[in-house]
Design an enzyme around this catalytic site. Sequence first.
Site, PDB file in Angstrom:
ATOM      1  CE1 TYR A 165       0.689   1.791   4.178  1.00 40.06           C
ATOM      2  CE2 TYR A 165       0.942  -0.630   4.465  1.00 40.06           C
ATOM      3  CZ  TYR A 165       1.274   0.603   4.907  1.00 40.06           C
ATOM      4  OH  TYR A 165       2.025   0.774   6.152  1.00 40.06           O
ATOM      5  CG  PHE A 175      -0.024   8.626   6.268  1.00 35.69           C
ATOM      6  CD1 PHE A 175       0.051   7.199   6.832  1.00 35.69           C
ATOM      7  CD2 PHE A 175      -0.966   8.551   5.495  1.00 35.69           C
ATOM      8  CE1 PHE A 175      -0.765   6.199   6.648  1.00 35.69           C
ATOM      9  CE2 PHE A 175      -1.973   7.778   5.267  1.00 35.69           C
ATOM     10  CZ  PHE A 175      -1.764   6.620   5.801  1.00 35.69           C
ATOM     11  CG  ASP A 176       3.428   3.614   6.614  1.00 32.62           C
ATOM     12  OD1 ASP A 176       4.674   3.452   6.212  1.00 32.62           O
ATOM     13  OD2 ASP A 176       2.776   2.720   7.173  1.00 32.62           O
ATOM     14  CB  ILE A 195      -7.656   1.708  11.148  1.00 29.98           C
ATOM     15  CG1 ILE A 195      -7.318   1.514   9.794  1.00 29.98           C
ATOM     16  CG2 ILE A 195      -6.638   2.342  11.716  1.00 29.98           C
ATOM     17  CD1 ILE A 195      -6.981   2.895   9.099  1.00 29.98           C
ATOM     18  CE1 TYR A 221      -3.766   4.124  13.419  1.00 29.81           C
ATOM     19  CE2 TYR A 221      -3.745   5.238  11.256  1.00 29.81           C
ATOM     20  CZ  TYR A 221      -3.488   4.019  11.984  1.00 29.81           C
ATOM     21  OH  TYR A 221      -2.568   3.135  11.508  1.00 29.81           O
ATOM     22  CG  PHE A 238      -4.857   3.040   3.219  1.00 30.12           C
ATOM     23  CD1 PHE A 238      -3.543   3.084   3.744  1.00 30.12           C
ATOM     24  CD2 PHE A 238      -5.976   3.609   3.861  1.00 30.12           C
ATOM     25  CE1 PHE A 238      -3.331   3.183   5.168  1.00 30.12           C
ATOM     26  CE2 PHE A 238      -5.617   3.841   5.135  1.00 30.12           C
ATOM     27  CZ  PHE A 238      -4.319   3.718   5.828  1.00 30.12           C
TER      28      PHE A 238
END
Length: 566
Positions: A165, A175-176, A195, A221, A238
């Site tokens: 992802y 962010f990731d 999540i 979150y 995502f």
Amino acid sequence: MALTVCSVLFCLYVITVNCNPGPLVDVVVDRYEIPRVCPREVETEDFVRYHFNGTFFADGKKFDSSHDRGRAFISQVGLGRLITGMDRGLRGMCVNERRRITIPPHLAYGSIGTGGVIPPDAVLVFDVLLLDIWNTEDKVQIRTLSKPAACNRTTVASDFIRYHYNGTLLSGEAFDSSYSRNATYDTYLGKGHLIKGMDEGLLGMCVGERRIVIVPPFLAYGESGSGTRVPPQATLVFEVLLVDVFNSKDDLIVEVKEVPEGCTRRTETGDYIRYHYNGTFQDGTAFDSSYQRNSTYNTYIGMGYVIQGMDKALQGLCIGEKRRVTIPPHLAYGEHGVGELIPGSAVLVFDIHVIDFHNPKDPVQVRVTHKPQECSGTSEADDLIQYRYNCSLMDGTLLYSSDHSDSPSITTLGANGVIPGLEEGLSGMCVGERREVVVPPHWGHGENGAGGVPSSAVLLFELELVDLQKGVPEGFMFVWLGDGPDPLFPAMDLNGDKEVPLEEFSAFIKLQVKEGKGRLRPGADASSIIKDMFNNQDHNKDGKIVEDELKPEGDEDSKHVRRDEL
């Protein structure tokens, strides 16, 4: 145009101050940077997260800034949680849009101002960058980017999945990413390990499918955010590629691709098998191939020499059969995988082609394909034979053929001139007979193989016996076919002169052969054999044999007449 608007507003502001009461003005919005794509605009009751710089219209002096605080401002639009001018100015805004919102005092802090920061009757200017929009009624949004044509299975709750992802905020800020770690994200689905939005967004996916999954903050979150990369109340986007899926209840999946006709035997525990394979993951990525090494994989079946799933998959196969085998990780390499070759919890897919198999207890298999009507004798130990042959692997690959030579092959049975399995297959044949002979490796070239013959290969011989010359036992050059003359010397002394020179001895032996009373070793020069026999009996080496040089019939040395001891 912007200058004109500012001038007008400034005049209005001055009129409001000096000519009270003056005309009221509304919010002025300057959309000076609009994204090309705007899937959603701010509406009443939406939550928004945005950065801003607040300045006074009169002198441009900054009075507040979310940038300076290092944290975006979060609020709900249209319910009085913002000054009225901001409630109006934010409506219709897109994520990543930049606006300059000019708000007159009566839609801001009015004639009172606030906290010594905003003076009375101040016209306020906000430079706004919208970062996020969501609503409490929002749901997880799923958009399929691509999907494989064939999809035999989709993800369900309790499945274990491996996926790549890229994670971004709604503004596009990353962010990731699993790609940056060069490792998939591996987890159970629907068990609270993700999540909530991802637990929902990953349902129903096929291996190889790509999706965009948009998760509102309250399914991500929430108010806390996550570390320094995911701010509070952030919508997450995502881009997902599903690499693998399995369930702990999964068993082996076997798909038969091709079965040859006339399969009379199938593999079972204890058999030794040679097979080719291509090994891939479920997304088609190759991790290993026997073809690339140009060598089959050889192993015993059902004895723990291979992974559990493969041990099971190799049962019940025919020579030449092709199968696709899907093995879940708990029947393969489990959570740990194998180094950098196979990641943990990987489902493995093998495309298998069986070359041959055998059992260490297998005998040589002989099938007569043609037998002549007349058969005066059959081949046995010590016979000299000529034969034609084709030698191939069980998949039909031709290794050797007598047709590649100018004449048939020649061998003496029982003299260890050929492999034991071929010796077995050539025994008991009539001239003109044809056979198919299957030779397992322990009757052939064994684990080491031979030039052109792979290790542990089962061989198929197509044989035809061309000629047969009956032989003599090992160590003998001549044998009597029945009882020899008694007494021997008078029979040898053809002219009756009490002595037998080489010429007379040779004539005697050849006469016995001609009349079918004796036999010379086939495949050797008859004159040389007879001379050796003569020399063996001529003890005093005077060029002739006399009766005294022949021992009585019962004496062991009398056999020297017919045994080669040189």
